[in-house]
Each structure stands twice: as structure tokens, then as C-alpha cells.
Design an enzyme around this catalytic site. Structure first.
Site, PDB file in Angstrom:
ATOM      1  N   GLY A 295       0.701  -0.918  -0.706  1.00  0.00           N
ATOM      2  CA  GLY A 295      -0.068   0.336  -0.364  1.00  0.00           C
ATOM      3  C   GLY A 295       0.682   0.971   0.364  1.00  0.00           C
ATOM      4  N   GLY A 296       2.211   1.189  -0.335  1.00  0.00           N
ATOM      5  CA  GLY A 296       2.765   2.767   0.433  1.00  0.00           C
ATOM      6  C   GLY A 296       2.527   3.214  -1.113  1.00  0.00           C
ATOM      7  N   LYS A 297       2.719   2.692  -2.339  1.00  0.00           N
ATOM      8  CA  LYS A 297       2.250   3.197  -3.378  1.00  0.00           C
ATOM      9  C   LYS A 297       1.042   3.552  -3.632  1.00  0.00           C
ATOM     10  CE  LYS A 297       6.333   1.112  -5.818  1.00  0.00           C
ATOM     11  NZ  LYS A 297       6.393   0.706  -4.798  1.00  0.00           N
TER      12      LYS A 297
ATOM     13  N   ARG B 298      -1.666 -10.166   1.317  1.00  0.00           N
ATOM     14  CA  ARG B 298      -1.576  -9.243   1.673  1.00  0.00           C
ATOM     15  C   ARG B 298      -3.191  -8.375   1.293  1.00  0.00           C
ATOM     16  NH1 ARG B 298       3.472  -9.449  -1.023  1.00  0.00           N
ATOM     17  NH2 ARG B 298       3.139  -7.461  -1.978  1.00  0.00           N
TER      18      ARG B 298
ATOM     19  N   ASP C  70      -5.290  -5.662  -4.871  1.00  0.00           N
ATOM     20  CA  ASP C  70      -4.174  -6.706  -4.507  1.00  0.00           C
ATOM     21  C   ASP C  70      -5.026  -7.912  -5.112  1.00  0.00           C
ATOM     22  OD1 ASP C  70      -0.980  -7.165  -4.374  1.00  0.00           O
ATOM     23  OD2 ASP C  70      -2.160  -8.436  -3.525  1.00  0.00           O
TER      24      ASP C  70
ATOM     25  N   CYS D 283      11.300  -3.410  -9.104  1.00  0.00           N
ATOM     26  CA  CYS D 283      12.050  -3.216  -8.274  1.00  0.00           C
ATOM     27  C   CYS D 283      13.452  -4.418  -8.735  1.00  0.00           C
ATOM     28  CB  CYS D 283      11.454  -3.542  -6.883  1.00  0.00           C
ATOM     29  SG  CYS D 283      10.232  -4.920  -6.528  1.00  0.00           S
TER      30      CYS D 283
END
Length: 499
Positions: A136-138, A161, A156, A254
């Protein structure tokens, strides 16, 4: 993103260092001088970074205050106006009350890049899809960049998650978001030409050359890499179908593996031709970081070079890859109906006008807070389930009616025997705007309060027993809610936040 278990070395062989294996694989992609710079960078520490929450604080002033309070040395992340590296710190950045209450989010600086690549001009209430959102950061970054207007649909496919995603969204305090659990490949089928912006931070091999305790780098086989690249291409195709003409998709990973980065872009560019383009993003970066034009015998589509490839030595980050694509024309695709489960089937009902007015009056009288102005300004509707009242995004009701959700909007509060109690999440998001119903505790009471202790002997006679107050410390920090009782101020800080 972590998706698979750590692979095992064959019996009888010594396990190879996955970073060294990746370095040898990536060596031909860099000049000798750049490869030497990369090796030097990997000997340096990877500094933690945070992104301040503009929904709750003024970022620059807040970071300056935190640095003084906790003895941090900070430096701005050059491509993110709410991001800072913390170059030195004495205690864990994740244990401050500001972090626990959602005033900042800990995030690798490279991961701040994707959302910063979008442009937002002319979008008043954008429809945004975060296709692979957890943890959830982005998503929180998207909510911040939209000013929490419109709707951010955080999806998601993993049930395991989703709990982390829901908790992050509530802690951040965004009201115009919803969480869903579907395969990302479905959105192009269900919602063609719909979203203004789509982020696809794709599941990947995590070959970023930086191992951390929470995200250790592991070995990856050619078969796994190929399988990931195929799924990434399917997800990106779905995103390009689901975004409207003129809309933008940011694709990111990433990993530094070209098959999952430039290779995926090359595949969709060659498939969809003039219907999409990769936008130049050099102006958004402090220095050039172009995508690869080729890898040995593989020559990529010329547009691939417009992507951003973050080798660690470029900006002192983990390895990362991101590209922004604009949809220029419709992309033919099959269409199908999305599953529906009306909110009424989940026990929710739109709040009756009489009850809505009662809440507007309560917030005005108790907290000198104009709830109606917030609901209208943010585009929210009030719904109730049992004794709980939720603020629900109107755009969800208008554009995705009945789409099953795992989380929606923000809790406003609950009806209790003592009257209506605003939720922790609502108070932490809007309590700074309360002009009444506030209580400031003494300096020596701050630590016990943060441990979750009640405070005896509080002179709160101006408030009736059972009244819920927004609690501040002498520095003006909002520390949650407290309830007035006969002899004490009861601490309502959620247990997960006390400590």
C-alpha cells in the site's frame, strides 16, 4: 515485490551469493567505469527514507520538527517533494508516534519514483487504479498526489496481502479509496477505456542489488524470470486497455533484469504500435537514467530508452525501473461484465436524512467542525452498517456500483450509549480542524498516554461525562482520542498503536 520462496541450492553445492550472480549478469550492460561506480555504491549503506503525509501535516515543516525531536539528519529525495532520506537516527524510524499515526510512511526512495512520473494537471477528481497495490505504500502516494479527491482503487489479487493494505490505507487517512481483490488481468476486460491513471508496480524477481531484512534478494532461474515477464506483459496489456485514451499508465518493477523491464515494454510497443507511446521523463529526474537500447543481440523498440532505469549508483537507491506510457488510441479488447455485490447485500444502507442531519449538527456543536463542507468538498456519502457510519466515495457509487470491495472510504464513527463517537481514523485525519472538543495534556503525561494509559485527575469539567475529545500534546501533536469519565480521561488509542 516478493512473490516466491527462496530457492535452494542443489544438494552438494555451495549456495551462490545472489547479488554476485546478478552483478555478473548485469556487468555487460554497463561500461567498465560505471560498473566500478556500481560496486563502490554497493559498499555504502542504503539509507532509509520516508514520505510525509500531506493529508495530515505540512511535509517540510513536519520533517524539520521530527529531525529536531529525534536527532535525525535528513536530505531531500530530489524527485519527490514529500520524500526525505534519513542519514542518521538514534531510534527506530518505525517506532515514533508520528509513524504509528500515519504522519509519514517508510519507503525506499526508489519506490517513490513511479507515482512522481504521473502528471495531474486538469484532473479534478481522477479515477486511479493501483493494479498490484499491497502493501500500500504507492497507494498512499497516489492518494496524496490526488489531494484525496476522485477515487483510488487499490487492487491486489492476494487475500493474504489485503489485510496489510487495508491497515495502511486506514492509517494514512485517505477517504477516497477502495480496496479490491481481483486478478489484475481482469480490469482491461471489465473496465475498458475507464481510468485516468493506472499504476502497475508489477510482481517481479526483485533483482535490485540491495538485500534488506524485509526484502532479501534471492537467486532466480531463467524459467522463473521468463514466467514473470509473461505475466507482467499480460498485466500491462490489461492496464493499457483499462486506461482511457489520453490517460497514463506507469509500469514499474524493483528489478534490474532487462527481460522484466525493457523487454516487457518492447513487447507491448511492438504489439500495440501507434496506440501507445513511452513518454520521456528526463525532466522529472535530477540526472539522466535512460532505459537500455539493447542487450547483446536484443535490440529494443526506440521508445524503450525513454524509461527510467535506476542503477544504485545513479542516485544512491536500490535498483529500480519505471516508465510512463500514454494511450493515444483505443486498443481492441474483449469485454465482460464485472462481478457485482451491492453494498446493501453487505449490510450497508445509505444514512437516513434525519440521521445525517443529526451528525452534521453534532460535529458543529461539539467540535465546531463543518462536516457537511468536508463531505461535499471530498465527494463523500454517508452509509451505515449496524451502529457504524462510513464515509463512502461518491465516485465509487457512480462509476463502480456493486463492485465487491474489501475496504471502502473511511470510518466516520459509531453510535454508542454515550452518543456518537467519531472514529480514531476520522479524528486523526480531520481533528486538527476541530475548533472545539480539543484537550491538551501536560508534558509529563505524553509518555504515559503513548503507552496507552488513562490519565487520572484531568480537570475536564467543561465537558459532560462520556464526551469524546481530540487529544493534543503541548507541541500541538494530535495523539488520538480520549473519553471524559468521572475521575479520569480514558485513553482510546488503539492497542496496535500504544507502546
Amino acid at each position: 515485490m516478493k512473490r516466491k520462496r527462496r530457492s535452494q541450492a542443489p544438494s552438494g553445492t555451495a549456495p551462490q551469493d545472489p547479488i554476485q550472480v546478478a552483478l555478473e549478469r548485469f556487468r555487460p550492460l554497463l561500461s567498465a567505469a560505471e560498473f566500478a561506480s556500481l560496486l563502490e555504491e554497493l559498499e555504502r549503506p542504503l539509507y532509509p527514507a520516508l514520505r510525509a503525509n500531506p493529508l495530515k501535516v505540512e511535509p517540510a515543516a513536519a520533517v524539520e520538527s521530527w529531525a529536531q525531536r529525534y536527532g535525525w539528519e535528513t536530505r531531500r529525495v530530489p524527485y519527490c517533494d514529500t520524500g526525505w532520506w534519513v542519514l542518521s537516527h538514534q531510534a527506530s524510524l518505525g517506532q515514533t508516534i508520528e509513524h504509528r499515526l500515519g504522519e509519514y510512511y517508510l519507503q525506499d526512495a526508489a519506490s517513490m519514483l513511479p507515482v512522481e512520473l504521473f502528471t495531474w494537471d486538469g484532473l479534478d477528481r481522477p479515477l486511479v487504479l493501483d493494479m498490484a497495490a499491497s502493501p500500500g505504500g504507492k497507494t498512499t502516494h497516489l492518494i496524496a498526489k490526488t489531494g484525496d479527491h476522485g477515487l483510488v482503487l487499490a487492487n491486489d489479487s492476494s487475500q493474504d496481502r489485503l489485510m496489510a493494505l487495508r491497515l495502511v490505507l486506514q492509517t494514512w487517512g485517505g477517504v477516497n479509496s477502495a480496496a479490491t481483490r481481483f486478478p489484475g488481468e481482469s480490469f482491461g476486460l471489465w473496465f475498458p477505456d475507464t481510468f485516468d491513471r493506472i499504476l502497475l508496480d508489477a510482481p517481479c524477481s526483485m533483482q535490485n542489488l540491495r538485500s534488506t531484512e524485509s526484502h532479501p534478494m534471492r537467486s532466480i532461474t531463467d524459467k522463473e524470470r521468463g514466467s514473470l515477464a509473461q505475466r507482467q506483459a499480460r498485466l500491462l496489456e490489461s492496464a493499457l486497455q483499462a486506461v482511457r485514451v489520453g490517460g497514463q499508465v506507469v509500469y514499474s518493477t524493483c528489478t534490474l533484469a532487462p527481460e522484466e523491464d525493457e523487454g516487457v515494454l518492447d513487447a507491448v510497443l511492438r504489439r500495440f504500435g501507434g496506440a501507445i507511446q513511452v513518454d520521456p521523463v528526463e525532466a522529472r529526474l535530477p540526472a539522466p537514467a535512460p532505459g537500455l537500447e539493447s542487450t547483446g543481440e536484443q535490440v529494443y523498440h526506440p521508445g524503450v530508452a525513454h524509461a527510467a532505469r535506476f542503477w544504485p549508483h545513479r542516485f544512491g537507491t536500490s535498483g529500480f525501473f519505471a516508465a510512463r506510457l500514454t494511450k493515444l488510441d483505443q486498443i481492441p479488447s474483449p469485454q465482460g461484465d464485472y462481478p457485482r455485490r451491492p453494498l446493501e447485500n453487505a449490510g450497508l444502507a445509505r444514512l437516513a436524512p434525519r440521521d445525517r442531519q443529526a451528525l452534521l449538527d453534532l460535529f458543529r456543536q461539539m467540535y465546531a467542525f463543518e462536516l457537511e463542507a468536508v463531505l461535499d468538498g471530498q465527494g463523500l456519502d454517508l452509509w451505515q452498517r449496524g451502529e457504524s457510519v462510513m464515509a463512502v466515495p461518491e465516485l465509487y457509487l457512480q462509476r463502480f456500483p456493486g463492485l465487491p470491495v474489501q475496504a471502502l472510504g473511511l470510518p466516520l464513527g459509531d453510535w454508542t450509549p454515550n452518543g456518537f463517537a467519531p472514529s480514531h481514523e476520522w479524528v486523526m485525519r480531520f481533528g486538527r480542524s476541530f475548533r472545539a472538543g480539543r484537550w491538551t495534556i501536560e508534558p509529563e503525561q505524553v509518555i504515559p498516554w503513548l503507552r496507552g494509559e488513562d490519565l487520572p485527575g484531568q480537570d475536564v469539567h467543561d465537558y459532560a461525562r462520556g464526551t469524546l475529545l481530540a487529544i493534543f500534546d503541548p507541541d500541538g501533536r494530535l495523539l488520538g482520542r480520549g473519553r471524559v469519565t468521572t475521575e479520569r480521561l480514558k485513553n482510546l488509542l488503539p492497542r496496535r498503536l500504544a507502546g
